[in-house]
Design a protein around this motif. Sequence first.
Motif, PDB file in Angstrom:
ATOM      1  N   THR A 444       0.840  -1.220   0.000  1.00 53.82           N
ATOM      2  CA  THR A 444       0.000   0.000   0.000  1.00 53.82           C
ATOM      3  C   THR A 444       0.861   1.251   0.000  1.00 53.82           C
ATOM      4  O   THR A 444       0.546   2.238  -0.683  1.00 53.82           O
ATOM      5  CB  THR A 444      -0.930  -0.010   1.230  1.00 53.82           C
ATOM      6  OG1 THR A 444      -1.683  -1.220   1.257  1.00 53.82           O
ATOM      7  CG2 THR A 444      -1.888   1.173   1.195  1.00 53.82           C
ATOM      8  N   LEU A 445       1.962   1.228   0.745  1.00 53.23           N
ATOM      9  CA  LEU A 445       2.860   2.380   0.743  1.00 53.23           C
ATOM     10  C   LEU A 445       3.459   2.606  -0.637  1.00 53.23           C
ATOM     11  O   LEU A 445       3.616   3.754  -1.079  1.00 53.23           O
ATOM     12  CB  LEU A 445       3.992   2.166   1.751  1.00 53.23           C
ATOM     13  CG  LEU A 445       3.648   2.396   3.230  1.00 53.23           C
ATOM     14  CD1 LEU A 445       4.823   1.995   4.119  1.00 53.23           C
ATOM     15  CD2 LEU A 445       3.284   3.859   3.476  1.00 53.23           C
ATOM     16  N   ASP A 446       3.781   1.506  -1.342  1.00 54.36           N
ATOM     17  CA  ASP A 446       4.290   1.641  -2.701  1.00 54.36           C
ATOM     18  C   ASP A 446       3.286   2.334  -3.604  1.00 54.36           C
ATOM     19  O   ASP A 446       3.655   3.132  -4.479  1.00 54.36           O
ATOM     20  CB  ASP A 446       4.630   0.252  -3.259  1.00 54.36           C
ATOM     21  CG  ASP A 446       6.139   0.043  -3.362  1.00 54.36           C
ATOM     22  OD1 ASP A 446       6.870   1.026  -3.161  1.00 54.36           O
ATOM     23  OD2 ASP A 446       6.562  -1.083  -3.641  1.00 54.36           O
ATOM     24  N   LEU A 447       2.016   2.015  -3.422  1.00 48.63           N
ATOM     25  CA  LEU A 447       0.978   2.627  -4.252  1.00 48.63           C
ATOM     26  C   LEU A 447       0.773   4.104  -3.893  1.00 48.63           C
ATOM     27  O   LEU A 447       0.553   4.949  -4.770  1.00 48.63           O
ATOM     28  CB  LEU A 447      -0.337   1.862  -4.091  1.00 48.63           C
ATOM     29  CG  LEU A 447      -0.354   0.408  -4.587  1.00 48.63           C
ATOM     30  CD1 LEU A 447      -1.668  -0.253  -4.214  1.00 48.63           C
ATOM     31  CD2 LEU A 447      -0.138   0.337  -6.092  1.00 48.63           C
ATOM     32  N   LEU A 448       0.822   4.423  -2.585  1.00 44.58           N
ATOM     33  CA  LEU A 448       0.496   5.783  -2.128  1.00 44.58           C
ATOM     34  C   LEU A 448       1.635   6.774  -2.369  1.00 44.58           C
ATOM     35  O   LEU A 448       1.391   7.936  -2.720  1.00 44.58           O
ATOM     36  CB  LEU A 448       0.164   5.770  -0.634  1.00 44.58           C
ATOM     37  CG  LEU A 448      -1.222   5.254  -0.240  1.00 44.58           C
ATOM     38  CD1 LEU A 448      -1.322   5.139   1.274  1.00 44.58           C
ATOM     39  CD2 LEU A 448      -2.312   6.178  -0.765  1.00 44.58           C
ATOM     40  N   LEU A 449       2.866   6.324  -2.154  1.00 43.73           N
ATOM     41  CA  LEU A 449       3.986   7.253  -2.199  1.00 43.73           C
ATOM     42  C   LEU A 449       4.771   7.061  -3.486  1.00 43.73           C
ATOM     43  O   LEU A 449       5.527   6.100  -3.628  1.00 43.73           O
ATOM     44  CB  LEU A 449       4.887   7.039  -0.990  1.00 43.73           C
ATOM     45  CG  LEU A 449       4.186   7.170   0.376  1.00 43.73           C
ATOM     46  CD1 LEU A 449       5.156   6.902   1.507  1.00 43.73           C
ATOM     47  CD2 LEU A 449       3.558   8.547   0.528  1.00 43.73           C
ATOM     48  N   PRO A 450       4.615   7.949  -4.457  1.00 44.74           N
ATOM     49  CA  PRO A 450       5.219   7.744  -5.772  1.00 44.74           C
ATOM     50  C   PRO A 450       6.739   7.820  -5.765  1.00 44.74           C
ATOM     51  O   PRO A 450       7.382   7.294  -6.662  1.00 44.74           O
ATOM     52  CB  PRO A 450       4.613   8.873  -6.606  1.00 44.74           C
ATOM     53  CG  PRO A 450       4.212   9.920  -5.611  1.00 44.74           C
ATOM     54  CD  PRO A 450       3.800   9.177  -4.387  1.00 44.74           C
ATOM     55  N   ILE A 451       7.331   8.436  -4.753  1.00 38.99           N
ATOM     56  CA  ILE A 451       8.788   8.597  -4.762  1.00 38.99           C
ATOM     57  C   ILE A 451       9.490   7.491  -3.964  1.00 38.99           C
ATOM     58  O   ILE A 451      10.705   7.498  -3.836  1.00 38.99           O
ATOM     59  CB  ILE A 451       9.176   9.976  -4.190  1.00 38.99           C
ATOM     60  CG1 ILE A 451       8.687  10.117  -2.741  1.00 38.99           C
ATOM     61  CG2 ILE A 451       8.623  11.088  -5.057  1.00 38.99           C
ATOM     62  CD1 ILE A 451       9.155  11.392  -2.064  1.00 38.99           C
ATOM     63  N   ILE A 452       8.715   6.556  -3.424  1.00 37.94           N
ATOM     64  CA  ILE A 452       9.289   5.466  -2.634  1.00 37.94           C
ATOM     65  C   ILE A 452       9.016   4.140  -3.341  1.00 37.94           C
ATOM     66  O   ILE A 452       7.902   3.905  -3.821  1.00 37.94           O
ATOM     67  CB  ILE A 452       8.704   5.438  -1.209  1.00 37.94           C
ATOM     68  CG1 ILE A 452       9.083   6.726  -0.462  1.00 37.94           C
ATOM     69  CG2 ILE A 452       9.206   4.218  -0.433  1.00 37.94           C
ATOM     70  CD1 ILE A 452       8.517   6.810   0.923  1.00 37.94           C
ATOM     71  N   ASP A 453      10.018   3.257  -3.413  1.00 35.24           N
ATOM     72  CA  ASP A 453       9.861   1.959  -4.086  1.00 35.24           C
ATOM     73  C   ASP A 453      10.360   0.847  -3.153  1.00 35.24           C
ATOM     74  O   ASP A 453      11.560   0.707  -2.915  1.00 35.24           O
ATOM     75  CB  ASP A 453      10.648   1.952  -5.401  1.00 35.24           C
ATOM     76  CG  ASP A 453      10.408   0.666  -6.204  1.00 35.24           C
ATOM     77  OD1 ASP A 453       9.591  -0.164  -5.750  1.00 35.24           O
ATOM     78  OD2 ASP A 453      11.043   0.519  -7.265  1.00 35.24           O
TER      79      ASP A 453
END
Length: 495
Positions: A444-453
């Motif tokens: 979910t964090l990958d989906l929400l935060l575009p600058i984090i992978d």
Amino acid sequence: MEITALTPAERRVRDAFPRGATVDFRTGVEAEDDPETGQGWGPERTVRADVLRALLVCGAREDGQVPALRILGARITGALHVRYVIAECAVLLAGCHFEETPNLYGAQLRQLNLSNSVLPGLTAATVRIDGVLRLTDCRISGPVRLGGSKITQALFFDRARIGVDANGTTALNDEAVLQLNHAVVEDDLWWPGLVVHGEVRLDGVAVSGQIRLDDAELHHPGATALQAENLGVGSDVHGMRIRIQGRVDLRGARIPGQLNFAYARLSNPGGMALRASGATIGELWLREATPVSGGMNLRRAKVDLIHADPAVWPQSAQLDGLTYTVLLPHLPAGQRLPLLERDAEGYVPYAYEQLTAAYRRIGDDDAARTVLLAKQRRHRATLPGYARVWGYLQDVTVGYGFRPVRAAAWLFSLLLAGSLAYGLHHPPPLKADEAPPFSALFYTLDLLLPIIDFGQEKAFNPQGWYQGLSYLLIVTGWLLATTIAAGITRSVSRQ
């Protein structure tokens, strides 16, 4: 007129003049000595104005004596014409009844005291008084013309009544009933308890001391009651408990001390009650005043301190360009903001910036942020539809950057919703042999935060409505991140 052709009363005045002695015609009975009844006084207390003029121009002088014209309780008949007369003596005509308007245009006198006298008017433009001009308790039914006068000490009008006769009848016309335009007073204007029916005009007056108008009453409903453009005062203007019906015009006035309208009542329904645009004022006090009835114009005014409860301000106020340092009493921003919304010119950004600066000076940053948020909301209403949508988004998400806690709440809510959804139904991996262990939280964090992978989004492929949820989280994340960045940038730039 022959100076020898005098009545007994006039001879008393002539004989007293060289010594500066006082001639008292009063009887000691209050009702008989009231100058309102002076029309009925007999020859024993009647003096012709021509006799007074003759004494001022060529009256006898005695060695070792200081001449002066001092009369109490006389009826003065005829017109006292002393235009351009230079009389180096004091003049006291107190408690007298003047049948005609004295004309002192351009005259020069040591001192002039007309206290408690009744006059149909007073013409004394450009007069020079090398001392005090006292009209205490005078009752003057017609215009008082003192424009261009120069008074080296104080000018007293305390408890005087101007513009109304003994029967209470007023004769309002286009002429100001009290005119002091461009006069110079090198001490105070002492006018407590003054009552005027008609316009008071003080344009360009220079007062070295203060102006006292406590308990005064100025009546000119529907028109200008006090006209004082470019008034210059050395210290204060005190108008505590003053009652004004009509417009007060102080445009361009310079008052380094207080403009004190505490407990006052300013009323001009349907018009401008107070205009002080472009004025420079040390402190403006409206403490405990009655709510102003009519408009108020403070555009481009500069005031160090304003003491006014929000309830005192009128329904219409013009505040564009108003600069101030301190607002009293200290109140939450929510009680000050409605006044800015009532500005007659609509949305005025400068007014919000000034209120913000006032709160920051006293260290109330939360109130300052509240004002800036209100400014953005007010500005939003002036934008086209598509821009308002973007504004609503910034408001709901992060409060235009002034409510950063909202961003954390939205992120946490979306993270919780996504983690629960994907935790209950794991999306299948794209390549089973290469996919890392699935984590609903980090996916979910990958989906929400575009600058984090975290490597989760690229390894799993949700199906059905879960795919739609992933798209929603991606779009929402981008919008939220962009909005947060814009809000933080705006907040930082304001600091």
